[in-house]
Design a protein around this motif. Structure first.
Motif, PDB file in Angstrom:
ATOM      1  N   ASN A 138     -14.985  11.837  -1.607  1.00 45.04           N
ATOM      2  CA  ASN A 138     -14.860  10.970  -2.781  1.00 45.04           C
ATOM      3  C   ASN A 138     -13.441  10.415  -2.925  1.00 45.04           C
ATOM      4  O   ASN A 138     -13.249   9.288  -3.400  1.00 45.04           O
ATOM      5  CB  ASN A 138     -15.242  11.727  -4.053  1.00 45.04           C
ATOM      6  CG  ASN A 138     -16.734  12.000  -4.133  1.00 45.04           C
ATOM      7  OD1 ASN A 138     -17.527  11.321  -3.470  1.00 45.04           O
ATOM      8  ND2 ASN A 138     -17.119  12.982  -4.917  1.00 45.04           N
ATOM      9  N   THR A 139     -12.459  11.203  -2.498  1.00 46.75           N
ATOM     10  CA  THR A 139     -11.073  10.745  -2.548  1.00 46.75           C
ATOM     11  C   THR A 139     -10.855   9.606  -1.562  1.00 46.75           C
ATOM     12  O   THR A 139     -10.168   8.625  -1.865  1.00 46.75           O
ATOM     13  CB  THR A 139     -10.109  11.901  -2.226  1.00 46.75           C
ATOM     14  OG1 THR A 139     -10.348  12.980  -3.127  1.00 46.75           O
ATOM     15  CG2 THR A 139      -8.661  11.458  -2.346  1.00 46.75           C
ATOM     16  N   VAL A 140     -11.451   9.726  -0.395  1.00 52.22           N
ATOM     17  CA  VAL A 140     -11.356   8.661   0.607  1.00 52.22           C
ATOM     18  C   VAL A 140     -11.994   7.380   0.072  1.00 52.22           C
ATOM     19  O   VAL A 140     -11.451   6.281   0.239  1.00 52.22           O
ATOM     20  CB  VAL A 140     -12.031   9.082   1.927  1.00 52.22           C
ATOM     21  CG1 VAL A 140     -12.020   7.919   2.929  1.00 52.22           C
ATOM     22  CG2 VAL A 140     -11.331  10.296   2.522  1.00 52.22           C
ATOM     23  N   VAL A 141     -13.144   7.522  -0.584  1.00 50.68           N
ATOM     24  CA  VAL A 141     -13.820   6.362  -1.170  1.00 50.68           C
ATOM     25  C   VAL A 141     -12.920   5.696  -2.213  1.00 50.68           C
ATOM     26  O   VAL A 141     -12.826   4.463  -2.282  1.00 50.68           O
ATOM     27  CB  VAL A 141     -15.163   6.780  -1.808  1.00 50.68           C
ATOM     28  CG1 VAL A 141     -15.763   5.627  -2.598  1.00 50.68           C
ATOM     29  CG2 VAL A 141     -16.138   7.250  -0.735  1.00 50.68           C
ATOM     30  N   THR A 142     -12.222   6.500  -3.006  1.00 49.92           N
ATOM     31  CA  THR A 142     -11.303   5.962  -4.015  1.00 49.92           C
ATOM     32  C   THR A 142     -10.160   5.199  -3.362  1.00 49.92           C
ATOM     33  O   THR A 142      -9.794   4.097  -3.800  1.00 49.92           O
ATOM     34  CB  THR A 142     -10.730   7.101  -4.883  1.00 49.92           C
ATOM     35  OG1 THR A 142     -11.800   7.757  -5.562  1.00 49.92           O
ATOM     36  CG2 THR A 142      -9.752   6.552  -5.905  1.00 49.92           C
ATOM     37  N   TYR A 143      -9.601   5.780  -2.297  1.00 46.27           N
ATOM     38  CA  TYR A 143      -8.529   5.087  -1.561  1.00 46.27           C
ATOM     39  C   TYR A 143      -9.038   3.762  -0.998  1.00 46.27           C
ATOM     40  O   TYR A 143      -8.347   2.737  -1.032  1.00 46.27           O
ATOM     41  CB  TYR A 143      -8.012   5.968  -0.420  1.00 46.27           C
ATOM     42  CG  TYR A 143      -6.971   6.974  -0.831  1.00 46.27           C
ATOM     43  CD1 TYR A 143      -5.808   6.581  -1.491  1.00 46.27           C
ATOM     44  CD2 TYR A 143      -7.135   8.326  -0.547  1.00 46.27           C
ATOM     45  CE1 TYR A 143      -4.847   7.504  -1.857  1.00 46.27           C
ATOM     46  CE2 TYR A 143      -6.173   9.261  -0.914  1.00 46.27           C
ATOM     47  CZ  TYR A 143      -5.033   8.837  -1.562  1.00 46.27           C
ATOM     48  OH  TYR A 143      -4.084   9.755  -1.931  1.00 46.27           O
ATOM     49  N   LYS A 144     -10.243   3.784  -0.465  1.00 45.55           N
ATOM     50  CA  LYS A 144     -10.823   2.574   0.117  1.00 45.55           C
ATOM     51  C   LYS A 144     -10.945   1.473  -0.931  1.00 45.55           C
ATOM     52  O   LYS A 144     -10.620   0.310  -0.669  1.00 45.55           O
ATOM     53  CB  LYS A 144     -12.198   2.906   0.711  1.00 45.55           C
ATOM     54  CG  LYS A 144     -12.876   1.734   1.405  1.00 45.55           C
ATOM     55  CD  LYS A 144     -14.209   2.184   2.006  1.00 45.55           C
ATOM     56  CE  LYS A 144     -14.952   1.031   2.635  1.00 45.55           C
ATOM     57  NZ  LYS A 144     -16.254   1.471   3.209  1.00 45.55           N
ATOM     58  N   LYS A 145     -11.397   1.840  -2.128  1.00 42.78           N
ATOM     59  CA  LYS A 145     -11.528   0.859  -3.209  1.00 42.78           C
ATOM     60  C   LYS A 145     -10.157   0.278  -3.582  1.00 42.78           C
ATOM     61  O   LYS A 145     -10.007  -0.928  -3.797  1.00 42.78           O
ATOM     62  CB  LYS A 145     -12.168   1.509  -4.437  1.00 42.78           C
ATOM     63  CG  LYS A 145     -13.647   1.833  -4.262  1.00 42.78           C
ATOM     64  CD  LYS A 145     -14.210   2.497  -5.515  1.00 42.78           C
ATOM     65  CE  LYS A 145     -15.699   2.814  -5.352  1.00 42.78           C
ATOM     66  NZ  LYS A 145     -16.254   3.508  -6.556  1.00 42.78           N
ATOM     67  N   ARG A 146      -9.145   1.142  -3.671  1.00 44.19           N
ATOM     68  CA  ARG A 146      -7.800   0.682  -4.011  1.00 44.19           C
ATOM     69  C   ARG A 146      -7.267  -0.275  -2.944  1.00 44.19           C
ATOM     70  O   ARG A 146      -6.636  -1.288  -3.262  1.00 44.19           O
ATOM     71  CB  ARG A 146      -6.849   1.879  -4.133  1.00 44.19           C
ATOM     72  CG  ARG A 146      -7.075   2.756  -5.346  1.00 44.19           C
ATOM     73  CD  ARG A 146      -6.066   3.890  -5.319  1.00 44.19           C
ATOM     74  NE  ARG A 146      -6.339   4.885  -6.335  1.00 44.19           N
ATOM     75  CZ  ARG A 146      -5.720   6.063  -6.394  1.00 44.19           C
ATOM     76  NH1 ARG A 146      -4.818   6.370  -5.471  1.00 44.19           N
ATOM     77  NH2 ARG A 146      -6.009   6.916  -7.346  1.00 44.19           N
ATOM     78  N   ILE A 147      -7.517   0.071  -1.691  1.00 46.53           N
ATOM     79  CA  ILE A 147      -7.059  -0.767  -0.579  1.00 46.53           C
ATOM     80  C   ILE A 147      -7.688  -2.147  -0.666  1.00 46.53           C
ATOM     81  O   ILE A 147      -7.006  -3.176  -0.547  1.00 46.53           O
ATOM     82  CB  ILE A 147      -7.397  -0.096   0.776  1.00 46.53           C
ATOM     83  CG1 ILE A 147      -6.547   1.166   0.960  1.00 46.53           C
ATOM     84  CG2 ILE A 147      -7.168  -1.065   1.938  1.00 46.53           C
ATOM     85  CD1 ILE A 147      -7.038   2.065   2.062  1.00 46.53           C
ATOM     86  N   LEU A 201       0.842  -1.199   0.000  1.00 46.32           N
ATOM     87  CA  LEU A 201       0.000   0.000   0.000  1.00 46.32           C
ATOM     88  C   LEU A 201       0.874   1.244   0.000  1.00 46.32           C
ATOM     89  O   LEU A 201       1.971   1.253   0.569  1.00 46.32           O
ATOM     90  CB  LEU A 201      -0.913   0.013   1.228  1.00 46.32           C
ATOM     91  CG  LEU A 201      -1.913  -1.139   1.391  1.00 46.32           C
ATOM     92  CD1 LEU A 201      -2.751  -0.910   2.641  1.00 46.32           C
ATOM     93  CD2 LEU A 201      -2.810  -1.283   0.168  1.00 46.32           C
ATOM     94  N   SER A 202       0.377   2.307  -0.612  1.00 50.10           N
ATOM     95  CA  SER A 202       1.081   3.586  -0.561  1.00 50.10           C
ATOM     96  C   SER A 202       0.941   4.164   0.842  1.00 50.10           C
ATOM     97  O   SER A 202       0.143   3.684   1.661  1.00 50.10           O
ATOM     98  CB  SER A 202       0.491   4.558  -1.580  1.00 50.10           C
ATOM     99  OG  SER A 202      -0.817   4.955  -1.186  1.00 50.10           O
ATOM    100  N   SER A 203       1.696   5.230   1.124  1.00 54.71           N
ATOM    101  CA  SER A 203       1.634   5.850   2.448  1.00 54.71           C
ATOM    102  C   SER A 203       0.225   6.351   2.760  1.00 54.71           C
ATOM    103  O   SER A 203      -0.284   6.156   3.868  1.00 54.71           O
ATOM    104  CB  SER A 203       2.629   7.008   2.532  1.00 54.71           C
ATOM    105  OG  SER A 203       3.945   6.554   2.375  1.00 54.71           O
ATOM    106  N   ARG A 204      -0.426   6.980   1.803  1.00 53.26           N
ATOM    107  CA  ARG A 204      -1.792   7.471   1.999  1.00 53.26           C
ATOM    108  C   ARG A 204      -2.760   6.309   2.201  1.00 53.26           C
ATOM    109  O   ARG A 204      -3.652   6.366   3.045  1.00 53.26           O
ATOM    110  CB  ARG A 204      -2.222   8.307   0.795  1.00 53.26           C
ATOM    111  CG  ARG A 204      -1.647   9.714   0.797  1.00 53.26           C
ATOM    112  CD  ARG A 204      -2.381  10.583   1.801  1.00 53.26           C
ATOM    113  NE  ARG A 204      -1.914  11.950   1.776  1.00 53.26           N
ATOM    114  CZ  ARG A 204      -2.556  12.965   2.354  1.00 53.26           C
ATOM    115  NH1 ARG A 204      -3.693  12.755   2.965  1.00 53.26           N
ATOM    116  NH2 ARG A 204      -2.063  14.168   2.329  1.00 53.26           N
ATOM    117  N   GLU A 205      -2.586   5.265   1.416  1.00 55.58           N
ATOM    118  CA  GLU A 205      -3.451   4.095   1.559  1.00 55.58           C
ATOM    119  C   GLU A 205      -3.275   3.442   2.919  1.00 55.58           C
ATOM    120  O   GLU A 205      -4.253   2.977   3.528  1.00 55.58           O
ATOM    121  CB  GLU A 205      -3.157   3.098   0.436  1.00 55.58           C
ATOM    122  CG  GLU A 205      -3.630   3.576  -0.930  1.00 55.58           C
ATOM    123  CD  GLU A 205      -3.046   2.771  -2.078  1.00 55.58           C
ATOM    124  OE1 GLU A 205      -3.482   2.983  -3.225  1.00 55.58           O
ATOM    125  OE2 GLU A 205      -2.157   1.931  -1.829  1.00 55.58           O
TER     126      GLU A 205
END
Length: 223
Positions: free
Chosen positions: A192-201, A163-167
């Motif tokens: 919406n950015t948090v939702v995108t991170y959540k999906k990536r995670i 995972l990236s640091s933000r993730e």
């Protein structure tokens, strides 16, 4: 070891950034006892730490990664870029396997777990103050295992390492039960950015819900 003062005979400073007063007090006591030539300053949030550094840059710093207003891992890289004369030692309960290599790559000069024995803490500080990069024996073993068993292009081992640091920061907050709105406020991100991170995670960890994420975090001692 006596740490040399500057040309104006001013004691070099060390900044302790930790949101637990007992941790700061314990470290300060060790430093005052074993390294009396250092002047100790304290901060307890990311914002307070960044504000302090804009006014005064000490010779050394000891940072926890998880502070009350955010994660220092993003700040380490920026601090290292802005203040290359500052040597940083990360002192945290966060996983060595996940954060050890990453913080060193971002410019930290050492990584030490808070559950280390006092003798190791003193040894690590002595090594760090001498201008060396300190890593524990456990972290050295992690480096060796990564080199021995890593297959080019293949993701193996602890999935959280990918995972990236933000993730990682978002994942930590999700595991702690924080909702999208709270995470967006805490990390100063759009929802919406948090939702995108959540999906990536979820995609990177091959989980489909928060229960599975929590189970995986427990399995790999993520928190």
């Amino acid at each position: 070891r006596v740490i040399p003062r500057n040309s104006e005979n001013v004691m070099p400073k060390i900044l302790l950034a930790d949101d637990h007063s007992l941790i700061r007090r314990g470290l300060k006591n060790i430093i005052n006892t074993h390294f009396p030539d250092l002047e100790v300053e304290e901060t307890h949030t990311v914002s307070q730490t960044l504000s302090y550094l804009k006014k005064d840059v000490p010779r050394f710093a000891i940072f926890d990664l998880q502070l009350s207003d955010g994660n220092m891992i993003d700040a380490v890289s920026e601090i290292n870029r802005l203040y290359p004369q500052l040597d940083i030692l990360v002192y945290t309960m966060s996983s060595e396997e996940i954060y050890g290599t990453r913080t060193l790559q971002l410019g930290a000069k050492g990584f030490l777990r808070k559950d280390a024995e006092e003798e190791e803490v003193i040894r690590a500080l002595r090594y760090f103050f001498a201008g060396n990069i300190y890593v524990s024996n456990q972290l050295k073993n992690i480096f060796i295992e990564d080199l021995r068993y890593k297959v080019p292009g293949e993701k193996t081992g602890n999935p959280f390492k990918h995972l990236s640091s933000r993730e990682l920061e978002v994942a930590q907050l999700l595991v702690k039960g924080r909702g999208t709105k709270e995470i967006s406020v805490r990390m100063h991100l759009h929802a919406n950015t948090v939702v995108t991170y959540k999906k990536r995670i979820f995609q990177k960890l091959s989980v489909s819900n928060l229960i599975q994420l929590a189970e995986l975090a427990k399995l790999y001692h993520f928190l």
